[in-house]
Design an enzyme around this catalytic site. Structure first.
Site: not given
Ligand code: PMP
Length: 600
Positions: A319, A396, A399, A422, A560
């Protein structure tokens, strides 16, 4: 409920627990009283007072179907969530253990005609798709229960408990919940006194008020869970409760509400600690979300320890939140960013990763589950390899946490991050887990109140973690809300959730892949929660808009994660993503809508 209610068979509540034979008798009477009674093909089991779930399958509204064996010889990873009831087989409720372990019932059989109250899959039947109801999908049968039907049944019975007091999932667990208990066995996860839980998605759905919304006149289908998950009533109520009874700033006052708010906030930290199996609550730093957590590590540890020529490894799956902060740091400090390639299924290539690791590698940062493809990375192995090279590792988990068990001790990551929203919690709250020693040896990234132990104009002494990284007033209420979300997940059981979602994923994959012109992006062997696709002749935003007109929420765009989509030759994809409250019926609606669009 009164134990003397004349409408309730004798021992139903004897000793505070439902008596299995009484329940069976009650259920049989109910089914027998239905218009038309039992269909000839699905009679009652004459040898017992049990019910035949084949008969249940013919209930009005198609609320329940057959239940798939999950048991000896057919055991999912989760292990003991055995529910051994097969379509057409009589189930003797008076001997739940016998029924659950009957070797005949344990024989791998047909997958349920549908789990999740969808009825016979119209898509599977209509399109003769790969979702063959006569073959177990992925060898992963579903635990399922008939609680929804019992709930319906019991609703018709006069009860001494006022309606409002019927417990909802997660009703317990916060002060003043007033959890009425005699219906405890109607919770989504019900062991029936056997200690063996099973999953009732219809019941789970009742915990999420937003799922009753209608969009364009149709029931909402929320398949945008990778972007954010919906919130159970227990989380919503917990937030209200905080503001109605506990609201105060924390840590810094002697009054009662400060104590309540501090207890609630620190209690939430403990819940996160247990959820991640971290060694200490001191390892849990509350932040805004995964993005902030990664930036925190980059701007504190990275700023402090990385030098010109050092290398950071990330994967192609990342991401933007796990790319940009490292890129910024690399530009500032003359570091090198290296990227682990993925194969054509979207799986990291471990051999290539091994080649990238070397004495200059100071940090490896990668996702446990890809938000764009759903790939589950071999995280434990990757952490091990990084440590062998002497590098620190950030995982990270944004997900991952809503789909699988997170265990930071087993994973041995140096940092682990996730976002509350999430995993059924509020937005604006997330977690950085870090090993305690490492956190305490790292310079803070923001200065201010709460993070200090002493301040003069010449010098400031910092607190240890977690306060060290929690400057200023944090998001107190939402941290407490995250604690309630974790309670919710724990009540159901993350393993059971993962198992159910895996079933849904396979069900959806089999149906989607047969749609002409549909290309799935990301076909890793190990996947969680995400189905990314493009449809020949259609822009992804048009597919998204068409689905929205039918009440179906999916994300279309680059998620993203532009590098990984470009790796597959596309700029964007349509991305339905799953959570524990989704059903086969919803998947069917998605598949139907895509097919209709394609055939227009
Ligand atoms: N890492 C991953 C794998 C994500 O899917 C996301 C959110 N789509 C993020 C980081 C960022 O999360 P947040 O926008 O809640 O900070």
């Amino acid at each position: 409920m009164s134990t003397t209610d004349s409408n309730i068979p004798g021992n139903l509540y004897a000793g505070g627990a439902p008596d299995a034979s009484a329940l069976g008798k009650l259920a049989n009477e109910f089914f027998a009283a239905l218009p038309g009674g039992f269909p000839a093909s699905a009679g009652m089991n004459p040898a017992s007072t049990g019910i035949n779930l084949g008969a249940v399958g013919s209930l009005p509204g198609n609320a329940i179907r057959d239940v798939q064996p999950v048991g000896p010889g057919n055991q999912p990873a989760a292990g003991k969530n055995d529910v051994l009831v097969q379509h057409g087989d009589p189930v003797d409720l008076s001997h739940p253990q016998t029924a659950l372990h009957d070797p005949h019932l344990a024989t791998p059989g047909r997958i349920p005609e549908s789990v999740a109250g969808s009825g016979i899959s119209p898509s599977a039947a209509r399109y003769k798709s790969g979702a063959d109801r006569d073959k177990p999908i992925g060898g992963q049968p579903m635990p399922y229960s008939f609680e929804s039907e019992l709930q319906e049944l019991l609703r018709a019975i006069p009860t001494s408990i006022p309606q409002g007091q019927l417990p909802h999932m997660g009703g317990a667990g916060f002060p003043g919940s007033g959890h009425a208990s005699s219906f405890y066995f109607l919770n989504p996860v019900f062991s029936g006194g056997t200690g063996i839980p099973f999953f009732d998605v219809n019941r789970v759905r009742q915990d999420f008020p937003i799922l009753k919304e209608r969009v364009n006149g149709l029931p909402l289908v929320w398949l945008d869970n990778a972007a954010t998950t919906q919130k159970p009533k227990s989380v919503i109520d917990r937030l209200s409760y905080f503001y109605e009874h506990e609201n105060s700033n924390i840590h810094r006052a002697a009054h009662e509400l400060a104590a309540r708010a501090t207890d609630a906030y620190e209690g939430a930290r403990k819940k996160v600690q247990q959820f991640l199996n971290a060694s200490s609550p001191n390892e849990i730093v509350f932040v805004r979300g995964s993005t902030e957590a990664i930036n925190l590590v980059a701007q504190s540890w990275g700023e402090q320890h990385l030098r010109s020529g050092d290398e950071i490894i990330i994967s192609w799956l990342e991401h933007h939140a796990n790319i940009v902060p490292w890129q910024q740091l690399a530009a500032k400090k003359d570091l090198k960013l290296r990227v682990i390639p993925v194969d054509d299924d979207g799986q990291v290539i471990l051999e290539e990763y091994a080649k990238l690791l070397g004495p200059r590698t100071k940090l490896v940062s990668f996702t446990q589950v890809s938000n764009a493809l759903g790939t589950i990375t071999p995280a434990k192995k990757m952490v091990e390899m990084a440590h062998q090279a002497g590098a620190k590792v950030l995982v990270d988990g944004a997900q991952a946490v809503s789909h699988m068990r997170a265990d930071v001790q087993a994973l041995n990551s140096d940092w682990y991050v996730f976002s509350g929203h999430k995993v059924f919690g509020p937005t604006g709250i997330g977690v950085l887990h870090g090993k305690e020693e490492l956190l305490n040896a790292t310079q803070p990234w923001q200065g201010g109140g709460n993070m200090i132990s002493d301040v003069t104009f010449e010098h400031t002494k910092y607190q240890n973690a977690p306060s060290r990284f929690e400057a200023g007033t944090g998001n107190i209420a939402d941290a407490v809300g995250l604690g309630a979300a974790i309670d919710y997940v724990n009540r159901i059981g993350i393993d059971l959730i993962g198992q159910y979602e895996h079933y849904l994923l396979e069900y959806a994959t089999n149906l989607l892949k047969d749609i002409p012109g549909l290309r799935l992006i990301g076909t890793a062997k190990e996947k969680a929660g995400v189905l990314s696709f493009v449809l020949a002749g259609f822009r992804t935003e048009d597919v998204g808009a068409a689905l929205s007109r039918e009440g179906i929420a999916v994300r279309s765009g680059h998620h993203c994660a532009q590098p990984i989509l470009r790796r597959f030759g596309v700029e964007s994809s349509v991305r339905p993503s799953l959570a524990l409250y989704n059903t086969c019926a919803e998947i069917d609606r998605l598949v139907d809508a895509v097919r209709r669009l394609k055939n227009r």
